[in-house]
Write a protein that holds these residues in place. Structure first.
Motif, PDB file in Angstrom:
ATOM      1  N   GLN A   1      -3.588  -6.215   8.110  1.00 36.47           N
ATOM      2  CA  GLN A   1      -3.744  -5.055   7.231  1.00 36.47           C
ATOM      3  C   GLN A   1      -4.054  -3.791   8.013  1.00 36.47           C
ATOM      4  O   GLN A   1      -3.794  -2.687   7.542  1.00 36.47           O
ATOM      5  N   PHE A   2      -4.592  -3.964   9.212  1.00 42.49           N
ATOM      6  CA  PHE A   2      -4.852  -2.815  10.082  1.00 42.49           C
ATOM      7  C   PHE A   2      -3.563  -2.313  10.726  1.00 42.49           C
ATOM      8  O   PHE A   2      -3.263  -1.114  10.715  1.00 42.49           O
ATOM      9  N   THR A   3      -2.764  -3.218  11.267  1.00 41.83           N
ATOM     10  CA  THR A   3      -1.559  -2.798  11.979  1.00 41.83           C
ATOM     11  C   THR A   3      -0.446  -2.325  11.046  1.00 41.83           C
ATOM     12  O   THR A   3       0.364  -1.476  11.426  1.00 41.83           O
ATOM     13  N   ASN A   4      -0.392  -2.883   9.821  1.00 38.07           N
ATOM     14  CA  ASN A   4       0.634  -2.393   8.887  1.00 38.07           C
ATOM     15  C   ASN A   4       0.120  -1.271   7.980  1.00 38.07           C
ATOM     16  O   ASN A   4       0.811  -0.852   7.053  1.00 38.07           O
ATOM     17  N   MET A   5      -1.121  -0.824   8.256  1.00 37.01           N
ATOM     18  CA  MET A   5      -1.756   0.318   7.582  1.00 37.01           C
ATOM     19  C   MET A   5      -2.178   0.019   6.147  1.00 37.01           C
ATOM     20  O   MET A   5      -2.658   0.906   5.439  1.00 37.01           O
ATOM     21  N   GLU A   6      -2.015  -1.222   5.697  1.00 34.33           N
ATOM     22  CA  GLU A   6      -2.420  -1.563   4.334  1.00 34.33           C
ATOM     23  C   GLU A   6      -3.913  -1.351   4.130  1.00 34.33           C
ATOM     24  O   GLU A   6      -4.367  -1.059   3.021  1.00 34.33           O
ATOM     25  N   MET A   7      -4.679  -1.495   5.215  1.00 36.47           N
ATOM     26  CA  MET A   7      -6.117  -1.276   5.157  1.00 36.47           C
ATOM     27  C   MET A   7      -6.462   0.138   4.683  1.00 36.47           C
ATOM     28  O   MET A   7      -7.523   0.383   4.108  1.00 36.47           O
ATOM     29  N   PHE A   8      -5.549   1.067   4.913  1.00 35.65           N
ATOM     30  CA  PHE A   8      -5.807   2.472   4.618  1.00 35.65           C
ATOM     31  C   PHE A   8      -5.006   2.993   3.420  1.00 35.65           C
ATOM     32  O   PHE A   8      -5.033   4.177   3.135  1.00 35.65           O
ATOM     33  N   HIS A   9      -4.281   2.127   2.734  1.00 34.22           N
ATOM     34  CA  HIS A   9      -3.435   2.558   1.624  1.00 34.22           C
ATOM     35  C   HIS A   9      -4.256   3.117   0.470  1.00 34.22           C
ATOM     36  O   HIS A   9      -5.158   2.452  -0.044  1.00 34.22           O
ATOM     37  N   ASN A  10      -3.939   4.328   0.082  1.00 35.83           N
ATOM     38  CA  ASN A  10      -4.509   4.950  -1.121  1.00 35.83           C
ATOM     39  C   ASN A  10      -6.031   4.889  -1.175  1.00 35.83           C
ATOM     40  O   ASN A  10      -6.616   4.791  -2.252  1.00 35.83           O
ATOM     41  N   VAL A  11      -6.660   4.919  -0.013  1.00 36.52           N
ATOM     42  CA  VAL A  11      -8.117   4.817  -0.010  1.00 36.52           C
ATOM     43  C   VAL A  11      -8.762   6.045  -0.614  1.00 36.52           C
ATOM     44  O   VAL A  11      -9.906   5.990  -1.055  1.00 36.52           O
TER      45      VAL A  11
END
Length: 518
Positions: free
Chosen positions: A193-203
């Motif tokens: 989730q960090f490398t595919n940026m999902e960790m930061f989606h719509n935060v």
């Protein structure tokens, strides 16, 4: 010959003979900060990020540490584990990975011990200890991804891997530049989730697809404290070696001076852990991996890979709180992938769960007698702590003695720190004979305290304590079984735990409380 060996040899001489491998480790950790800045600015391409970490790992292992064998061990072990979990679909998949990874590490631990490789030398076992955590957690996560959701705990659902990663993504996780040498270890899904940026989606809740908060300030704080502890070791830490407790001079000092020296020496001994954990965590924060969502005030949290809470550790007034703040990622691994995994579904963890966890932790560290002396003694200290807290703490929750609660907390802190510094002596010394020599010089005060406390309660000291507690509370003690405590200010209904004056108390297993309907 690694390209930086001459540089580190000269630096070691200038630093008064400090181990070249220690200097290399500090250099690698400090260098990870500019590497993190580069990593953060890579194009949004997960495969490029995986490849970047693998290349950095190769450079560090081959050209800085001369540990090409460690790279091949990590690569081979990772591919074998990947194959096992790929082809073995059932519960034996993660079990086989666990046995293989821990067994392979054990062989290298034994090799190191029999060849008398000192801890001034960094060898394969260092990164392999981190690798074991990653491989075993990955294997169980893949297994969980193949199970029905209803069979999983909330934590297992959040970490379950429902689609096998490519070899490149998998190796990018294994060799992530911010943690492959000394940790922190983290879950595969956190990495994905960090490398595919999902960790930061719509935060932020806005139209931006993803937004990476700026972690510069918390990262620099970790770096600053890491450097501060380096200076502590350089200026005075090396003057307080636990080994000096083996000297004749130490034996001839008074017991009080011995006691004070052990407290200082044990504190200085853990500074090296503070240094590597803080520096490694800071680099992970700077890269973005340390991001862990937002708090209630909308501030970014950077505690995803925190391995130690120094303030909480140094101020802990009980053993449990102290241990909960030390080597936190390893504790999390032991809890989620040993303690809870050996417990049958629907059952509570039992004695076997505890023994399995203890045994795994001991083997993971190695086979020096000192490790086992520390873990076994620590188990008895925890038992004494529970006994004392269960029986003594209720006194200071009563109206009559509540004003003395700060004094109780102070002595709890003093007892905790004094006992833990005694217990970790063998962990730092490793040798059975040398440990017993130091403990003998200290008159085995830790074990004497354990025996005296247990003997006192066996002789009925708990009855004496019960007479101190207010009569009404004493009658209720033992009647309270299962509690569902809901704070009035949160729900406005249900039951709350109160003391005799009607003041709500925070309920725990060691409190003596009355039950009252709202």
């Amino acid at each position: 010959m690694p390209m930086l060996d001459d540089f580190f040899s000269k630096l070691s001489t200038l630093a008064g003979g400090v181990s070249t491998d220690h200097l290399k480790m500090i250099f690698t950790l400090l260098a990870s900060y500019p590497v993190a800045l580069i990593y953060k600015r890579l194009p949004h391409n997960p495969n490029l990020k995986h490849l970047f970490s693998i290349i950095i790992a190769i450079i560090v292992l081959f050209e800085v540490f001369d540990l090409s064998n460690a790279f091949y061990v990590m690569l081979g072990g990772s591919l074998i584990s990947y194959a096992i979990i790929y082809f073995v679909k059932g519960v034996w998949g993660p079990r086989l990975v666990f046995l293989y990874a821990l067994g392979h590490l054990s062989i290298n631990h034994i090799y190191r011990q029999f060849n008398h490789i000192t801890y001034d030398k960094y060898d394969t076992t260092g990164p392999q200890m981190v690798l074991v955590i990653k491989l075993t957690s990955f294997a169980f996560n893949v297994f969980d991804g193949r199970r029905p959701n209803k069979e999983l705990t909330p934590y297992q659902r959040s970490k379950a891997i429902t689609s096998m990663p490519s070899i490149l993504e998998y190796l990018g996780y294994i060799f992530f530049f911010g943690g492959f040498m000394v940790g922190p270890a983290f879950e595969f899904m956190d990495y994905r989730q960090f490398t595919n940026m999902e960790m930061f989606h719509n935060v932020t809740g806005g139209p931006i697809k993803y937004y990476v908060p700026n972690g510069m300030i918390p990262a620099m704080c970790k770096l600053g404290f890491g450097i501060f502890f380096i200076l502590c070791i350089v200026t005075f830490g090396n003057n307080y070696s636990v080994d000096w407790a083996l000297s004749e001079e130490f034996k001839n000092t008074s017991f009080f001076n011995k006691l004070i020296y052990i407290q200082i020496a044990s504190f200085c001994a853990r500074l090296k852990y503070y240094i590597v954990w803080l520096l490694a965590e800071g680099a992970c924060i700077l890269s973005g991996l340390g991001f862990n969502g937002y708090d209630d005030h909308g501030n970014a949290k950077w505690n995803r890979v925190t391995n130690v809470d120094i303030i909480a550790y140094e101020t802990a007034d009980n053993i449990k709180s102290l241990l909960d703040t030390w080597n936190m990622n390893t504790n999390k691994w032991l809890k989620n992938y040993v303690y809870l995994r050996v417990t049958p579904p629907g059952k509570k963890p039992n004695f076997f769960s505890t023994i399995a966890t203890f045994g795994t932790s001991a083997i993971w560290h190695g086979f020096y007698p000192g490790y086992y002396l520390t873990f076994i003694s620590g188990a008895f200290v925890q038992s004494v702590h529970r006994t004392l807290r269960r029986n003594i703490r209720p006194i200071f929750l009563t109206p009559k003695f509540s004003s003395l609660k700060p004094l109780y907390d102070f002595f709890g802190w003093l007892f905790t720190q004094t006992m833990i510094h005694y217990v970790v002596i063998p962990f730092n010394i490793l040798s059975l004979r040398n440990t017993l020599t130091i403990w003998k010089s200290l008159y085995f005060y830790g074990h004497v305290a354990i025996i005296l406390v247990n003997a006192a309660f066996w002789l009925g000291f708990n009855k004496v304590i019960a007479n101190i507690v207010d009569e009404d509370l004493k009658k209720k003690k033992g009647q309270v079984k299962k509690w569902k405590v809901e704070r009035k200010e949160r729900d406005g209904e249900g039951k709350v735990a109160i003391n005799e004056t009607g003041i709500p108390l925070e309920f725990d297993n060691s409190s003596v409380c009355l039950e009252k309907e709202e």
